[in-house]
Design an enzyme around this catalytic site. Structure first.
Site, PDB file in Angstrom:
ATOM      1  N   ASN A 129       0.800  -1.228   0.000  1.00  0.00           N
ATOM      2  CA  ASN A 129       0.000   0.000   0.000  1.00  0.00           C
ATOM      3  C   ASN A 129       0.834   1.280   0.000  1.00  0.00           C
ATOM      4  O   ASN A 129       0.271   2.370  -0.091  1.00  0.00           O
ATOM      5  CB  ASN A 129      -0.998   0.009   1.162  1.00  0.00           C
ATOM      6  CG  ASN A 129      -1.958  -1.147   1.060  1.00  0.00           C
ATOM      7  OD1 ASN A 129      -2.569  -1.354   0.012  1.00  0.00           O
ATOM      8  ND2 ASN A 129      -2.075  -1.924   2.114  1.00  0.00           N
ATOM      9  N   ARG A 174      -3.452   7.736  -0.237  1.00  0.00           N
ATOM     10  CA  ARG A 174      -3.974   6.955   0.887  1.00  0.00           C
ATOM     11  C   ARG A 174      -3.874   7.741   2.191  1.00  0.00           C
ATOM     12  O   ARG A 174      -2.788   8.140   2.593  1.00  0.00           O
ATOM     13  CB  ARG A 174      -3.151   5.670   1.000  1.00  0.00           C
ATOM     14  CG  ARG A 174      -3.466   4.843   2.201  1.00  0.00           C
ATOM     15  CD  ARG A 174      -2.477   3.696   2.329  1.00  0.00           C
ATOM     16  NE  ARG A 174      -2.743   2.931   3.529  1.00  0.00           N
ATOM     17  CZ  ARG A 174      -1.823   2.297   4.222  1.00  0.00           C
ATOM     18  NH1 ARG A 174      -0.566   2.306   3.821  1.00  0.00           N
ATOM     19  NH2 ARG A 174      -2.149   1.639   5.296  1.00  0.00           N
ATOM     20  N   ASN A 206      10.467  -0.227   4.854  1.00  0.00           N
ATOM     21  CA  ASN A 206       9.147   0.068   5.394  1.00  0.00           C
ATOM     22  C   ASN A 206       8.269  -1.090   4.946  1.00  0.00           C
ATOM     23  O   ASN A 206       7.813  -1.126   3.802  1.00  0.00           O
ATOM     24  CB  ASN A 206       8.612   1.404   4.875  1.00  0.00           C
ATOM     25  CG  ASN A 206       7.289   1.771   5.514  1.00  0.00           C
ATOM     26  OD1 ASN A 206       6.572   0.915   6.023  1.00  0.00           O
ATOM     27  ND2 ASN A 206       6.957   3.051   5.480  1.00  0.00           N
ATOM     28  N   ALA A 213       2.140  -3.090   6.572  1.00  0.00           N
ATOM     29  CA  ALA A 213       1.402  -3.967   7.487  1.00  0.00           C
ATOM     30  C   ALA A 213       2.119  -5.284   7.748  1.00  0.00           C
ATOM     31  O   ALA A 213       1.888  -5.918   8.784  1.00  0.00           O
ATOM     32  CB  ALA A 213       0.002  -4.224   6.943  1.00  0.00           C
ATOM     33  N   GLU A 234      14.423  -0.381  10.056  1.00  0.00           N
ATOM     34  CA  GLU A 234      12.961  -0.400   9.929  1.00  0.00           C
ATOM     35  C   GLU A 234      12.450   1.029   9.990  1.00  0.00           C
ATOM     36  O   GLU A 234      12.824   1.789  10.885  1.00  0.00           O
ATOM     37  CB  GLU A 234      12.377  -1.222  11.075  1.00  0.00           C
ATOM     38  CG  GLU A 234      10.869  -1.275  11.104  1.00  0.00           C
ATOM     39  CD  GLU A 234      10.334  -2.031  12.312  1.00  0.00           C
ATOM     40  OE1 GLU A 234       9.131  -1.867  12.596  1.00  0.00           O
ATOM     41  OE2 GLU A 234      11.092  -2.764  12.987  1.00  0.00           O
ATOM     42  N   HIS A 291       8.957   3.724   9.577  1.00  0.00           N
ATOM     43  CA  HIS A 291       7.515   3.963   9.477  1.00  0.00           C
ATOM     44  C   HIS A 291       7.288   5.462   9.321  1.00  0.00           C
ATOM     45  O   HIS A 291       7.935   6.256  10.008  1.00  0.00           O
ATOM     46  CB  HIS A 291       6.779   3.450  10.718  1.00  0.00           C
ATOM     47  CG  HIS A 291       6.964   1.990  10.919  1.00  0.00           C
ATOM     48  ND1 HIS A 291       6.288   1.051  10.188  1.00  0.00           N
ATOM     49  CD2 HIS A 291       7.797   1.311  11.743  1.00  0.00           C
ATOM     50  CE1 HIS A 291       6.682  -0.153  10.565  1.00  0.00           C
ATOM     51  NE2 HIS A 291       7.609  -0.015  11.497  1.00  0.00           N
TER      52      HIS A 291
END
Length: 139
Positions: A10, A17, A71, A74, A95, A97
């Site tokens: 996504n 979004r 990233n 989900a 990592e 986000h």
């Protein structure tokens, strides 16, 4: 120096979004700015909505590049397979986000991949990617 950025499911919809959470810019429109901030670094970009393709890409580059900015979207909260892949790589993985996952739904508070990563950056919008690249360039 070569750094691979990998975005998961996504994240191809950034700018469209939920702009209140993820902002109004696409990653593709941000990438030239990021590359301009690190002219000495070759920054490659890859995005997939498919877990296995993310693993394939990490295995493809994770033994030759100097670092991966991931990233996982989900999949962060569900994927033991990504965790195992990250552990097998030579390249360090950061990592990332865009949002602060700890201020969101409870299920987003746990990462299945954090323990396999060198570090975690969350909550600074697209600037999170710059911070991750900086952490790889200046460990």
């Amino acid at each position: 120096m070569k750094i691979q950025i990998i975005n998961g499911p996504n994240l191809n919809l950034l700018g469209v979004r939920e702009p209140g959470i993820y902002g109004s810019s696409s990653f593709e429109s941000y990438l030239p700015t990021l590359r301009g901030q690190f002219p000495e670094v070759e920054i490659a970009y890859y995005q997939s909505n498919i877990e296995g393709e993310l693993i394939d890409k990490m295995q493809e580059v994770g033994f030759d590049c100097d670092g991966i900015v991931l990233n996982a979207g989900a999949y962060t909260h569900t994927s033991v397979a990504l965790h195992d892949c990250i552990r097998s790589l030579k390249a360090p993985v950061i990592e990332v986000h865009i949002s602060n996952v700890h201020t969101r739904e409870e299920f987003r508070h746990h990462s299945m991949i954090s323990a396999a990563c060198r570090g975690v950056i969350a909550g600074f919008g697209l600037t999170s990617y710059r911070l991750a690249v900086e952490a790889l360039v200046h460990p």
